[in-house]
Scaffold this active site. Structure first.
Site, mmCIF file in Angstrom:
data_model
loop_
_atom_site.group_PDB
_atom_site.id
_atom_site.type_symbol
_atom_site.label_atom_id
_atom_site.label_comp_id
_atom_site.label_asym_id
_atom_site.label_seq_id
_atom_site.Cartn_x
_atom_site.Cartn_y
_atom_site.Cartn_z
ATOM 1 N N TYR A 109 6.987 -17.996 1.800
ATOM 2 C CA TYR A 109 7.155 -16.685 1.540
ATOM 3 C C TYR A 109 8.257 -15.942 2.511
ATOM 4 O O TYR A 109 9.161 -15.204 1.956
ATOM 5 C CB TYR A 109 5.790 -16.074 2.172
ATOM 6 C CG TYR A 109 5.610 -14.513 1.987
ATOM 7 C CD1 TYR A 109 5.049 -14.088 0.466
ATOM 8 C CD2 TYR A 109 5.593 -13.642 2.838
ATOM 9 C CE1 TYR A 109 4.985 -12.606 0.521
ATOM 10 C CE2 TYR A 109 5.651 -12.282 2.770
ATOM 11 C CZ TYR A 109 5.234 -11.692 1.455
ATOM 12 O OH TYR A 109 4.785 -10.601 1.239
ATOM 13 N N LYS A 112 11.493 -14.147 0.817
ATOM 14 C CA LYS A 112 11.540 -12.757 1.153
ATOM 15 C C LYS A 112 13.091 -12.380 1.584
ATOM 16 O O LYS A 112 13.679 -11.496 1.232
ATOM 17 C CB LYS A 112 10.544 -12.094 1.834
ATOM 18 C CG LYS A 112 9.062 -12.270 1.093
ATOM 19 C CD LYS A 112 9.303 -11.051 -0.035
ATOM 20 C CE LYS A 112 8.074 -11.038 -0.711
ATOM 21 N NZ LYS A 112 7.977 -9.994 -1.816
HETATM 22 P P1 NAI Z 1 -1.159 -6.781 -4.625
HETATM 23 O O1 NAI Z 1 -1.623 -8.030 -4.877
HETATM 24 O O2 NAI Z 1 -2.034 -5.758 -4.556
HETATM 25 O O3 NAI Z 1 -0.046 -6.486 -5.942
HETATM 26 C C1 NAI Z 1 0.903 -7.610 -6.397
HETATM 27 C C2 NAI Z 1 0.815 -7.524 -7.784
HETATM 28 O O4 NAI Z 1 1.861 -8.409 -8.435
HETATM 29 C C3 NAI Z 1 -0.616 -7.675 -8.563
HETATM 30 O O5 NAI Z 1 -0.829 -6.774 -9.700
HETATM 31 C C4 NAI Z 1 -0.335 -9.137 -9.219
HETATM 32 O O6 NAI Z 1 -1.077 -9.315 -10.502
HETATM 33 C C5 NAI Z 1 1.106 -9.051 -9.531
HETATM 34 N N1 NAI Z 1 1.833 -10.433 -9.795
HETATM 35 C C6 NAI Z 1 1.423 -11.691 -8.977
HETATM 36 N N2 NAI Z 1 2.102 -12.630 -9.555
HETATM 37 C C7 NAI Z 1 2.646 -12.165 -10.654
HETATM 38 C C8 NAI Z 1 3.482 -12.762 -11.601
HETATM 39 N N3 NAI Z 1 3.674 -14.143 -11.739
HETATM 40 N N4 NAI Z 1 4.202 -12.133 -12.475
HETATM 41 C C9 NAI Z 1 3.774 -10.620 -12.803
HETATM 42 N N5 NAI Z 1 3.054 -9.961 -11.911
HETATM 43 C C10 NAI Z 1 2.482 -10.713 -10.657
HETATM 44 O O7 NAI Z 1 -0.167 -7.001 -3.547
HETATM 45 P P2 NAI Z 1 0.680 -5.815 -2.529
HETATM 46 O O8 NAI Z 1 0.577 -6.128 -1.267
HETATM 47 O O9 NAI Z 1 0.839 -4.395 -3.326
HETATM 48 O O10 NAI Z 1 2.267 -6.800 -2.770
HETATM 49 C C11 NAI Z 1 3.263 -5.985 -3.690
HETATM 50 C C12 NAI Z 1 4.448 -6.709 -2.857
HETATM 51 O O11 NAI Z 1 4.722 -6.240 -1.620
HETATM 52 C C13 NAI Z 1 4.508 -8.143 -3.045
HETATM 53 O O12 NAI Z 1 6.115 -8.624 -3.208
HETATM 54 C C14 NAI Z 1 4.206 -8.386 -1.539
HETATM 55 O O13 NAI Z 1 4.834 -9.669 -1.297
HETATM 56 C C15 NAI Z 1 5.005 -7.437 -0.692
HETATM 57 N N6 NAI Z 1 4.462 -7.148 0.480
HETATM 58 C C16 NAI Z 1 3.209 -6.833 0.716
HETATM 59 C C17 NAI Z 1 2.937 -6.457 2.113
HETATM 60 C C18 NAI Z 1 1.338 -6.251 2.557
HETATM 61 O O14 NAI Z 1 1.099 -6.263 3.663
HETATM 62 N N7 NAI Z 1 0.560 -5.803 1.502
HETATM 63 C C19 NAI Z 1 3.672 -6.718 3.262
HETATM 64 C C20 NAI Z 1 5.194 -6.961 2.614
HETATM 65 C C21 NAI Z 1 5.518 -7.323 1.526
#
Ligand code: NAI
Length: 255
Positions: free
Chosen positions: A145, A149
């Site tokens: 990861y 990133k």
């Molecule tokens: P989340 O799990 O709520 O949202 C992620 C979304 O991406 C989900 O709707 C999921 O179905 C979708 N997804 C996963 N694999 C996929 C694929 N192969 N094709 C299309 N859609 C796909 O998680 P969150 O926290 O909202 O994450 C959003 C972004 O933010 C991610 O890139 C995550 O790495 C990043 N992020 C999140 C942090 C946190 O603390 N929540 C911190 C830093 C970065």
């Protein structure tokens, strides 16, 4: 009407971004591997829902073809689709898991940028924001990861230079620990302590999805018209506070 495509828009930061961009007057195309979730969010923002698996190049090209078929080159692309990994040693991280994280978080983001960005550049305008992470900016035990990133940040800088003269701005945001469903579930299950996560940041708290979404909306907007190639942390000061642990931690509130 201006169109914004939000990958990973079914949940968390992506959903909050869809809501924020709707407020800014965009028509929202919610694209996610979770189609039911995408439909639900599309209902909230009176937008459109699409199935998208960013680990599958054909799936991305299908989405691009559908969006652009009506001569609708999107004005905005927000790459929120992503997955996390377990904090384990390289020996305990199956190569399949490493490949899956890298495929979705880096390769998938790259292909979305390539496919939409090329069309935006031909149209002479556009704004792309990709979600990186503080995990790509510091050493953490996330051996797939974190580097994925960091690659998103490097790619963002390259594409900003690639398409700057064509009117396309390309930026990244790096959220800190954000109260989206994966983190909320980890806290509820006891896998993560909210107090421990909060104590590591200068502001002593976690970030909300809305705070990340508002930053994304700013970068997409004309208010950021001269900003391209940046990686903007939205982390309640996690990046700056870590080194203070050597000195006993950040100062307590004086108010
Ligand atoms: P989340 O799990 O709520 O949202 C992620 C979304 O991406 C989900 O709707 C999921 O179905 C979708 N997804 C996963 N694999 C996929 C694929 N192969 N094709 C299309 N859609 C796909 O998680 P969150 O926290 O909202 O994450 C959003 C972004 O933010 C991610 O890139 C995550 O790495 C990043 N992020 C999140 C942090 C946190 O603390 N929540 C911190 C830093 C970065």
């Amino acid at each position: 009407m201006k169109i914004a495509v939000v990958t990973g828009g079914a949940s968390g930061i992506g959903r909050a971004t869809a809501l924020a961009l709707k407020q800014d007057g965009y028509m929202i195309w919610v694209a996610d591997v979770n189609l039911e979730g995408a439909k639900s969010v599309a209902g909230e923002v009176e937008g459109e829902a699409f199935y998208l698996d960013v680990s599958d190049e054909i799936s991305i090209q299908d989405l691009v073809g559908t969006v652009i078929s009506g001569n609708n080159v999107p004005h905005v692309l927000v790459n929120c689709a992503g997955i996390i990994q377990a904090a384990v040693s390289p020996a305990d991280l199956p190569q399949d898991d490493w490949d899956r994280v890298t495929n979705i978080d880096w390769r998938g983001t790259y292909i979305c940028c390539r496919e939409f960005g090329t069309k935006m550049a031909e149209a002479g305008r556009g704004s792309i924001v990709s979600i990186a992470s503080i995990a790509g900016m510091r050493s953490v035990p996330l051996h797939a990861y974190g580097p994925a990133k960091a690659a998103v940040v490097a790619m963002t800088q390259n594409m900003a230079s690639e398409w700057g003269r064509s009117g396309v701005r390309v930026n990244a945001v790096s959220p800190g620990f954000t109260l989206s469903p994966p983190i909320i579930e980890a806290i509820k299950s006891g896998a993560r302590s909210e107090a421990a996560l909060a104590s590591q940041s200068a502001m002593g708290r976690l970030v909300t999805p809305e705070e990340v979404a508002n930053t994304i909306a700013f970068l997409c907007s004309d208010k950021a018209s001269a900003i391209t190639g940046v990686n903007l942390p939205v982390d309640a000061g996690w990046l700056v506070a870590g080194s203070w642990e050597t000195y006993g931690g950040v100062r307590a509130s004086t108010s």
